[in-house]
Design a protein around this motif. Structure first.
Motif, PDB file in Angstrom:
ATOM      1  N   ASN A 230     -39.391 -22.744 -45.079  1.00  0.00           N
ATOM      2  CA  ASN A 230     -40.322 -23.597 -44.334  1.00  0.00           C
ATOM      3  C   ASN A 230     -39.601 -24.826 -43.796  1.00  0.00           C
ATOM      4  O   ASN A 230     -38.502 -25.173 -44.230  1.00  0.00           O
ATOM      5  N   GLN A 231     -40.236 -25.487 -42.845  1.00  0.00           N
ATOM      6  CA  GLN A 231     -39.563 -26.561 -42.120  1.00  0.00           C
ATOM      7  C   GLN A 231     -39.164 -27.727 -43.021  1.00  0.00           C
ATOM      8  O   GLN A 231     -38.141 -28.386 -42.778  1.00  0.00           O
ATOM      9  N   GLY A 232     -39.945 -27.967 -44.100  1.00  0.00           N
ATOM     10  CA  GLY A 232     -39.593 -29.038 -45.026  1.00  0.00           C
ATOM     11  C   GLY A 232     -38.282 -28.755 -45.736  1.00  0.00           C
ATOM     12  O   GLY A 232     -37.452 -29.653 -45.919  1.00  0.00           O
ATOM     13  N   VAL A 233     -38.076 -27.500 -46.133  1.00  0.00           N
ATOM     14  CA  VAL A 233     -36.832 -27.104 -46.789  1.00  0.00           C
ATOM     15  C   VAL A 233     -35.668 -27.222 -45.804  1.00  0.00           C
ATOM     16  O   VAL A 233     -34.599 -27.750 -46.146  1.00  0.00           O
ATOM     17  N   VAL A 234     -35.866 -26.727 -44.584  1.00  0.00           N
ATOM     18  CA  VAL A 234     -34.784 -26.762 -43.584  1.00  0.00           C
ATOM     19  C   VAL A 234     -34.381 -28.202 -43.280  1.00  0.00           C
ATOM     20  O   VAL A 234     -33.187 -28.527 -43.225  1.00  0.00           O
ATOM     21  N   GLU A 235     -35.351 -29.074 -43.077  1.00  0.00           N
ATOM     22  CA  GLU A 235     -35.031 -30.483 -42.802  1.00  0.00           C
ATOM     23  C   GLU A 235     -34.268 -31.112 -43.967  1.00  0.00           C
ATOM     24  O   GLU A 235     -33.295 -31.847 -43.770  1.00  0.00           O
ATOM     25  N   ALA A 236     -34.734 -30.846 -45.190  1.00  0.00           N
ATOM     26  CA  ALA A 236     -34.052 -31.407 -46.365  1.00  0.00           C
ATOM     27  C   ALA A 236     -32.631 -30.878 -46.470  1.00  0.00           C
ATOM     28  O   ALA A 236     -31.701 -31.620 -46.832  1.00  0.00           O
ATOM     29  N   CYS A 244     -23.291 -34.700 -47.041  1.00  0.00           N
ATOM     30  CA  CYS A 244     -22.082 -34.161 -47.686  1.00  0.00           C
ATOM     31  C   CYS A 244     -20.914 -34.017 -46.714  1.00  0.00           C
ATOM     32  O   CYS A 244     -19.752 -34.163 -47.115  1.00  0.00           O
ATOM     33  N   ALA A 245     -21.205 -33.678 -45.457  1.00  0.00           N
ATOM     34  CA  ALA A 245     -20.129 -33.437 -44.480  1.00  0.00           C
ATOM     35  C   ALA A 245     -20.603 -33.816 -43.084  1.00  0.00           C
ATOM     36  O   ALA A 245     -20.890 -32.958 -42.248  1.00  0.00           O
ATOM     37  N   PRO A 246     -20.716 -35.108 -42.806  1.00  0.00           N
ATOM     38  CA  PRO A 246     -21.300 -35.553 -41.541  1.00  0.00           C
ATOM     39  C   PRO A 246     -20.524 -35.125 -40.299  1.00  0.00           C
ATOM     40  O   PRO A 246     -21.099 -35.027 -39.208  1.00  0.00           O
ATOM     41  N   GLN A 247     -19.223 -34.833 -40.455  1.00  0.00           N
ATOM     42  CA  GLN A 247     -18.413 -34.448 -39.292  1.00  0.00           C
ATOM     43  C   GLN A 247     -18.239 -32.934 -39.167  1.00  0.00           C
ATOM     44  O   GLN A 247     -17.428 -32.466 -38.353  1.00  0.00           O
ATOM     45  N   ASP A 248     -18.985 -32.173 -39.936  1.00  0.00           N
ATOM     46  CA  ASP A 248     -18.849 -30.707 -39.931  1.00  0.00           C
ATOM     47  C   ASP A 248     -19.269 -30.141 -38.578  1.00  0.00           C
ATOM     48  O   ASP A 248     -20.424 -30.277 -38.155  1.00  0.00           O
ATOM     49  N   ALA A 249     -18.347 -29.475 -37.889  1.00  0.00           N
ATOM     50  CA  ALA A 249     -18.645 -28.920 -36.569  1.00  0.00           C
ATOM     51  C   ALA A 249     -19.730 -27.852 -36.637  1.00  0.00           C
ATOM     52  O   ALA A 249     -20.535 -27.702 -35.701  1.00  0.00           O
ATOM     53  N   GLU A 250     -19.778 -27.103 -37.738  1.00  0.00           N
ATOM     54  CA  GLU A 250     -20.813 -26.082 -37.885  1.00  0.00           C
ATOM     55  C   GLU A 250     -22.197 -26.727 -37.978  1.00  0.00           C
ATOM     56  O   GLU A 250     -23.183 -26.206 -37.434  1.00  0.00           O
ATOM     57  N   LEU A 251     -22.292 -27.844 -38.655  1.00  0.00           N
ATOM     58  CA  LEU A 251     -23.556 -28.576 -38.724  1.00  0.00           C
ATOM     59  C   LEU A 251     -23.980 -29.034 -37.336  1.00  0.00           C
ATOM     60  O   LEU A 251     -25.147 -28.913 -36.953  1.00  0.00           O
ATOM     61  N   HIS A 252     -23.025 -29.525 -36.551  1.00  0.00           N
ATOM     62  CA  HIS A 252     -23.338 -29.975 -35.194  1.00  0.00           C
ATOM     63  C   HIS A 252     -23.862 -28.825 -34.348  1.00  0.00           C
ATOM     64  O   HIS A 252     -24.836 -28.979 -33.597  1.00  0.00           O
ATOM     65  N   ARG A 253     -23.249 -27.660 -34.474  1.00  0.00           N
ATOM     66  CA  ARG A 253     -23.719 -26.486 -33.714  1.00  0.00           C
ATOM     67  C   ARG A 253     -25.128 -26.097 -34.152  1.00  0.00           C
ATOM     68  O   ARG A 253     -25.977 -25.738 -33.319  1.00  0.00           O
ATOM     69  N   LYS A 254     -25.375 -26.173 -35.455  1.00  0.00           N
ATOM     70  CA  LYS A 254     -26.707 -25.823 -35.971  1.00  0.00           C
ATOM     71  C   LYS A 254     -27.765 -26.767 -35.411  1.00  0.00           C
ATOM     72  O   LYS A 254     -28.855 -26.341 -35.004  1.00  0.00           O
ATOM     73  N   LEU A 255     -27.459 -28.038 -35.364  1.00  0.00           N
ATOM     74  CA  LEU A 255     -28.406 -29.016 -34.827  1.00  0.00           C
ATOM     75  C   LEU A 255     -28.656 -28.787 -33.342  1.00  0.00           C
ATOM     76  O   LEU A 255     -29.797 -28.896 -32.863  1.00  0.00           O
ATOM     77  N   LEU A 256     -27.605 -28.446 -32.613  1.00  0.00           N
ATOM     78  CA  LEU A 256     -27.779 -28.164 -31.179  1.00  0.00           C
ATOM     79  C   LEU A 256     -28.681 -26.957 -30.964  1.00  0.00           C
ATOM     80  O   LEU A 256     -29.537 -26.948 -30.072  1.00  0.00           O
ATOM     81  N   GLU A 257     -28.509 -25.939 -31.785  1.00  0.00           N
ATOM     82  CA  GLU A 257     -29.380 -24.753 -31.689  1.00  0.00           C
ATOM     83  C   GLU A 257     -30.840 -25.139 -31.937  1.00  0.00           C
ATOM     84  O   GLU A 257     -31.748 -24.655 -31.247  1.00  0.00           O
ATOM     85  N   LEU A 258     -31.055 -26.003 -32.915  1.00  0.00           N
ATOM     86  CA  LEU A 258     -32.416 -26.364 -33.291  1.00  0.00           C
ATOM     87  C   LEU A 258     -33.109 -27.273 -32.282  1.00  0.00           C
ATOM     88  O   LEU A 258     -34.323 -27.466 -32.345  1.00  0.00           O
ATOM     89  N   THR A 259     -32.357 -27.811 -31.325  1.00  0.00           N
ATOM     90  CA  THR A 259     -33.023 -28.599 -30.280  1.00  0.00           C
ATOM     91  C   THR A 259     -33.910 -27.710 -29.410  1.00  0.00           C
ATOM     92  O   THR A 259     -34.742 -28.215 -28.652  1.00  0.00           O
ATOM     93  N   ASN A 260     -33.745 -26.396 -29.522  1.00  0.00           N
ATOM     94  CA  ASN A 260     -34.621 -25.438 -28.831  1.00  0.00           C
ATOM     95  C   ASN A 260     -35.527 -24.690 -29.796  1.00  0.00           C
ATOM     96  O   ASN A 260     -36.101 -23.655 -29.436  1.00  0.00           O
ATOM     97  N   SER A 261     -35.675 -25.208 -31.015  1.00  0.00           N
ATOM     98  CA  SER A 261     -36.486 -24.525 -32.009  1.00  0.00           C
ATOM     99  C   SER A 261     -37.953 -24.476 -31.580  1.00  0.00           C
ATOM    100  O   SER A 261     -38.482 -25.443 -31.019  1.00  0.00           O
ATOM    101  N   PRO A 262     -38.637 -23.346 -31.830  1.00  0.00           N
ATOM    102  CA  PRO A 262     -40.079 -23.290 -31.545  1.00  0.00           C
ATOM    103  C   PRO A 262     -40.900 -24.133 -32.523  1.00  0.00           C
ATOM    104  O   PRO A 262     -42.081 -24.392 -32.281  1.00  0.00           O
ATOM    105  N   VAL A 263     -40.281 -24.544 -33.639  1.00  0.00           N
ATOM    106  CA  VAL A 263     -40.972 -25.417 -34.604  1.00  0.00           C
ATOM    107  C   VAL A 263     -40.753 -26.861 -34.158  1.00  0.00           C
ATOM    108  O   VAL A 263     -39.641 -27.382 -34.199  1.00  0.00           O
ATOM    109  N   TYR A 264     -41.837 -27.481 -33.712  1.00  0.00           N
ATOM    110  CA  TYR A 264     -41.731 -28.797 -33.084  1.00  0.00           C
ATOM    111  C   TYR A 264     -41.026 -29.827 -33.965  1.00  0.00           C
ATOM    112  O   TYR A 264     -40.161 -30.574 -33.499  1.00  0.00           O
ATOM    113  N   THR A 265     -41.383 -29.874 -35.252  1.00  0.00           N
ATOM    114  CA  THR A 265     -40.789 -30.888 -36.127  1.00  0.00           C
ATOM    115  C   THR A 265     -39.288 -30.680 -36.313  1.00  0.00           C
ATOM    116  O   THR A 265     -38.528 -31.649 -36.413  1.00  0.00           O
ATOM    117  N   LEU A 266     -38.852 -29.425 -36.353  1.00  0.00           N
ATOM    118  CA  LEU A 266     -37.413 -29.168 -36.465  1.00  0.00           C
ATOM    119  C   LEU A 266     -36.696 -29.537 -35.177  1.00  0.00           C
ATOM    120  O   LEU A 266     -35.576 -30.078 -35.214  1.00  0.00           O
TER     121      LEU A 266
END
Length: 271
Positions: A230-236, A244-266
């Motif tokens: 659920n979205q609460g778990v994903v956000e957490a 833990c790893a603010p400069q992780d490139a994989e995290l950055h890619r994941k966040l970019l993908e989620l900018t098109n998420s159908p879940v508004y809060t995500l």
């Protein structure tokens, strides 16, 4: 221009005086047959205001036990903030926790033990963990996170293992990570499979890992960003990953993908 009530209590009676405030500085004088036990300004909490009213610990103790709800809460906070080592402060908080007041007052008193932070206060918090009101137990958990002792950490671990209320358990999971920044990650991991309403246990575990902020936790955290949660778990999970790893490139890619998420809060979170 606004009205305010002043409640005055003596050994003989309690009454209210209404005043009108329309200047930056004003004095009001009320006749009183003896030294008051309590003078409470806006004890009902009707004003949106920050109140500074320096009082002796004895009057605060009386107000914490006898005023209207808002005034009681204010007085308890004043005692814990200004007189944390005064014996009367711990005595007052202890009596409120053990009494039959509204649970919100008792929970606030339990939480304020974290500002007292003496061994006697820790013993009172431990006793509060055995009360039937889960809100009071939760207040005690929040207090124990402030003590910084091995015994307080042990009490929090025991809450996680044995408390019947998931809200209290979830609070303790975050609190134990706050109490011990070197907490072993596997202790939290062992709780993650526990069932709970809206996955609050999983969310708490991720918040605990966020506090630990160890790069070694990234591999454990990443699976919780999958869309099956659920979205609460994903956000957490994303917040924990970023801690833990603010400069992780994989995290950055994941966040970019989620900018098109159908879940508004995500989508909003990712942006």
């Amino acid at each position: 221009t606004l009205p305010a009530n002043v409640t005055i209590t003596t050994s003989a009676r309690t009454w209210q005086e209404q005043i009108w405030i329309d200047k930056a500085s004003e004095n009001f004088i009320f006749p009183c047959e003896e030294k008051p036990l309590m003078v409470s300004f806006d004890g009902e909490g009707e004003l949106v205001a920050e109140l500074r009213f320096n009082k002796a610990v004895e009057e605060l103790a009386y107000q914490a036990a006898h005023d209207a709800l808002s005034g009681r809460m204010w007085a308890m906070n004043e005692m814990a903030e200004r007189y944390p080592t005064a014996p009367l402060t711990l005595k007052t908080l202890s009596e409120i926790i053990a009494g039959n007041s509204f649970w919100g007052v008792r929970a606030e008193a339990a939480k304020l033990l974290g500002k007292v932070r003496t061994s006697a206060a820790e013993a009172v918090a431990a006793q509060a963990l055995r009360t039937s009101a889960y809100q009071v137990r939760k207040g005690a958990v929040l207090a124990l996170a402030q003590f910084g002792t091995a015994t307080a950490e042990q009490k929090l671990r025991q809450v996680i293992k044995s408390d019947a209320d998931n809200d209290v358990v979830a609070t303790a999971m975050v609190a134990v990570a706050q109490a011990n920044p070197k907490l072993e990650a596997d202790f939290i991991k062992a709780q993650m499979s526990r069932a709970s309403w809206n996955d609050e246990i999983k969310i708490a575990g991720l918040r605990a890992w966020q506090r630990l902020a160890s790069p070694a936790l990234v591999a454990t955290i990443k699976p919780y960003t999958d869309e099956g949660y659920n979205q609460g778990v994903v956000e957490a999970a994303l917040s924990a990953w970023a801690a833990c790893a603010p400069q992780d490139a994989e995290l950055h890619r994941k966040l970019l993908e989620l900018t098109n998420s159908p879940v508004y809060t995500l989508q909003q979170y990712a942006i």
